[in-house]
Design a protein around this motif. Structure first.
Motif, PDB file in Angstrom:
ATOM      1  N   ARG A   1      18.360 -83.191  19.086  1.00  0.00           N
ATOM      2  CA  ARG A   1      19.142 -84.187  19.828  1.00  0.00           C
ATOM      3  C   ARG A   1      20.374 -84.645  19.031  1.00  0.00           C
ATOM      4  O   ARG A   1      20.557 -85.850  18.805  1.00  0.00           O
ATOM      5  N   PRO A   2      21.236 -83.707  18.593  1.00  0.00           N
ATOM      6  CA  PRO A   2      22.411 -84.154  17.804  1.00  0.00           C
ATOM      7  C   PRO A   2      23.345 -85.050  18.606  1.00  0.00           C
ATOM      8  O   PRO A   2      24.061 -85.873  18.026  1.00  0.00           O
ATOM      9  N   ASP A   3      23.326 -84.911  19.944  1.00  0.00           N
ATOM     10  CA  ASP A   3      24.186 -85.743  20.802  1.00  0.00           C
ATOM     11  C   ASP A   3      23.776 -87.215  20.781  1.00  0.00           C
ATOM     12  O   ASP A   3      24.571 -88.101  21.057  1.00  0.00           O
ATOM     13  N   TRP A   4      22.505 -87.465  20.451  1.00  0.00           N
ATOM     14  CA  TRP A   4      21.989 -88.838  20.433  1.00  0.00           C
ATOM     15  C   TRP A   4      22.592 -89.651  19.287  1.00  0.00           C
ATOM     16  O   TRP A   4      22.752 -90.870  19.382  1.00  0.00           O
ATOM     17  N   PHE A   5      22.955 -88.964  18.203  1.00  0.00           N
ATOM     18  CA  PHE A   5      23.427 -89.664  17.002  1.00  0.00           C
ATOM     19  C   PHE A   5      24.750 -90.383  17.252  1.00  0.00           C
ATOM     20  O   PHE A   5      25.708 -89.792  17.736  1.00  0.00           O
ATOM     21  N   ASN A   6      24.784 -91.669  16.914  1.00  0.00           N
ATOM     22  CA  ASN A   6      26.005 -92.461  17.018  1.00  0.00           C
ATOM     23  C   ASN A   6      26.236 -93.169  15.673  1.00  0.00           C
ATOM     24  O   ASN A   6      25.507 -94.094  15.319  1.00  0.00           O
ATOM     25  N   ALA A   7      27.250 -92.699  14.948  1.00  0.00           N
ATOM     26  CA  ALA A   7      27.500 -93.225  13.590  1.00  0.00           C
ATOM     27  C   ALA A   7      27.779 -94.730  13.600  1.00  0.00           C
ATOM     28  O   ALA A   7      27.485 -95.425  12.625  1.00  0.00           O
ATOM     29  N   ASP A   8      28.319 -95.243  14.702  1.00  0.00           N
ATOM     30  CA  ASP A   8      28.653 -96.672  14.769  1.00  0.00           C
ATOM     31  C   ASP A   8      27.415 -97.576  14.792  1.00  0.00           C
ATOM     32  O   ASP A   8      27.513 -98.772  14.533  1.00  0.00           O
ATOM     33  N   ASN A   9      26.272 -96.994  15.142  1.00  0.00           N
ATOM     34  CA  ASN A   9      25.037 -97.787  15.151  1.00  0.00           C
ATOM     35  C   ASN A   9      24.489 -98.006  13.745  1.00  0.00           C
ATOM     36  O   ASN A   9      23.601 -98.837  13.544  1.00  0.00           O
TER      37      ASN A   9
END
Lengths: 359, 207
Positions: free
Chosen positions: A221-229
């Motif tokens: 699930r690389p799309d799930w990753f959000n660096a801003d979180n």
């Protein structure tokens, strides 16, 4: 008017020795104190009878001095001159003493022995696990609850908040927290639940971003990753607390995980989390903060369980083997303490002396 | 290679630092100190990354008009003002110190003061005698609280001594037990990290 100056030779008893467990760069002096003396002059020479020069002056009350301006291998002689109100005291000439570099710090021999035993036990159990032996370790309810808590957040459609403590990555508790974060991120990524990781140190943020990104990729699930979180807030302890509290109140995460090194902020975080209605799991190796987490959280990892958490959650046989070794090490420690108490009660000093620091 | 190289680096440096704890030779100690200085250098560099992260996230929040975006403006203004005050007068400069003493410290003290209320509310929940353990906790807590204040001494002269005994004997014994476990856990985790068994902190699990 005549000023009578009374000089007492050898009024001070001086002892000098090569400072133990150092690199041969110092000599320690110790002497008997006298209430009549207001200050001491430390004198040094490389000859036993003459050429003594002042190297330092120390106040009364002190009875030791470490001379660090020496060369390894050179012989030195020392004298002390104590100045009283109208009296001068001299010590005996102490020496020769030659500073020598020690290869091993004997003062830490007991630690080395304990570590070797513990390493051996852990490696033994790891090898057993590698051979395929099934090892039993006790259940840790707080870790069993981690998955349930993430599941709860998923069902409620709310985020998971992971607080990795306020220390940097040179702290073992932060490393342990990152290892647990990897497992938590795998689950949250799998379920598609948002995961917030506010950090108090920029380096911890960088590490957490990498850990979460890799975990998301691992479960596809690389799309799930959000660096801003995964964000850096502030190094300031209470500034960080107020920012995390603000996140809790605004975002209302369903699950709060406090895993890492905490100080006074532990209860402020846990109580705010409690008021927002989140399920809370905490873990720290700070004994003074544990009661606060126990009081305010649903589950708490006590001390060592924080370090065991990642291995426990992974369920990999080799990691479980290391936990088994750790538990066995604990058993050895318990036996040593019991034997120590019994022998001391019986008046035997031998066993106790084995664990005393060597000079 | 991507996972092997970090493990080699961790093992090399970790093993060296472990050895340097036991060997006081000058060369070893100096090298160990150099490595620690490197860490300080790297840490200083990360301050810029942290500030960059704050600016980036808050600017995005303002641009996209996300919830409570107005607070981000205040945060960025405060950040810039403090930076400017620091650059102009230095960290010991008047303006920087003025803001630090009159804004930063009182705000921190306010947050810290909340602890008193949170202790009371957490204690209220924790001390409810729902189980034998909780009852024991309640009794011990009441005794310690009474014994720590003058009225305790007034009620019974032995209270302070009793509290001292609770704190130094059962409390210290429990704390030491936890500390033993912590130390063993830390050594065990250290060994797992050194040997590359535990690598999830690097963002990678099992190969």
């Amino acid at each position: 008017m005549f000023l009578i100056l009374l000089i007492l030779v050898q009024g001070i008893s001086l002892d000098v020795y090569d400072t133990p467990n150092d690199d041969g760069s110092s000599i320690t002096l110790s002497w008997s104190s006298d209430t009549l003396i207001s200050s001491y002059q430390i004198l040094r020479s490389i000859f036993p009878e003459h050429d003594f020069k002042e190297i330092a002056r120390v106040e009364s009350g002190k009875t030791t001095y470490v001379d660090t301006a020496v060369k390894a291998g050179t012989k030195y002689y020392y004298r002390i001159k104590g100045a009283g109100l109208d009296t001068v005291f001299f010590s005996n000439t102490a020496g020769p003493v030659r500073p020598i570099a020690q290869i091993f710090n004997l003062g830490r021999l007991n630690i080395a022995v304990c570590m070797i035993i513990l390493f051996a036990v852990i490696l033994f159990y790891i090898s057993r696990a590698r051979k395929g032996e099934k090892l039993y370790i006790r259940k840790i309810p707080a870790l069993t609850a981690v998955e349930e808590a993430i599941g709860r957040a998923t069902e409620m459609g709310k985020p998971v908040l992971f607080v990795p403590g306020i220390m940097d990555i040179d702290n073992p508790q932060t490393i342990a927290a990152m290892s647990i974060l990897a497992r938590v991120a795998e689950k949250t990524a799998e379920y598609g639940t948002p995961l917030y990781v506010p950090t108090s140190k920029a380096m911890a943020m960088s590490m957490a971003q990498q850990v979460v990104k890799e975990s998301a990729t691992k479960v596809g699930r690389p799309d799930w990753f959000n660096a801003d979180n995964i964000r850096y807030l502030t190094d300031d302890q209470f500034g960080y607390v107020s920012a995390v509290d603000g996140m809790m109140v605004r975002e209302k995460p369903a699950t709060n995980l406090y895993l890492g090194c905490f100080y006074a902020e532990s209860l402020i975080l846990a109580e705010t989390g409690h008021y927002t209605g989140a399920i809370q799991i905490a873990g720290t190796a700070m004994p003074d903060q544990l009661p606060f987490f126990v009081a305010a959280c649903d589950y708490t990892l006590l001390g060592e369980e924080l370090y065991a958490a990642s291995a426990y959650l992974s369920q990999e046989p080799i990691q479980i083997g290391s936990l088994k070794g750790q538990d066995f090490g604990k058993l050895i420690f318990i036996l040593v303490i019991v034997i120590g108490v019994i022998t001391r009660l019986l008046g035997n000093q031998y066993f106790y002396n084995l664990f005393k620091t060597t000079r | 290679m991507k996972s092997i190289l970090p493990i080699i680096v961790v093992f090399g440096f970790g093993f060296f630092m472990l050895v340097s704890f036991f060997i006081p030779l000058k060369g070893i100690q100096d090298t160990s100190q150099t490595f620690q200085n490197w860490y300080i250098g790297v840490m200083a560099f990360f301050i810029f990354i942290g500030i960059f992260n704050i600016i980036k996230i808050n600017l995005e929040k303002i641009q996209r008009r996300l919830r409570d975006w107005q607070y981000s403006i205040i945060l960025l203004i405060c950040l810039l003002v403090m930076m400017a005050a620091g650059f102009i007068g230095g960290p010991e400069g008047g303006l920087f110190l003025y803001f630090y003493k009159n804004v930063q410290i009182p705000l921190g003290a306010t947050m810290f003061s909340l602890l008193a209320f949170f202790v009371a509310s957490a204690a209220f929940r924790a001390f409810r005698a729902r189980s034998p353990e909780a009852t024991l906790l309640l009794i011990a807590a009441v005794l310690v609280m009474i014994g720590r204040v003058p009225i305790g001494y007034w009620i019974w002269h032995g209270f302070p001594n009793l509290v001292e005994w609770i704190m130094t004997v059962p409390n210290t014994a429990a704390k030491r037990g936890i500390l033993f476990g912590i130390d063993l856990g830390m050594i065990s985790m250290g060994l797992r990290v050194l040997l590359g068994i535990e690598r999830s902190y690097m963002g990678g699990g099992k190969e």
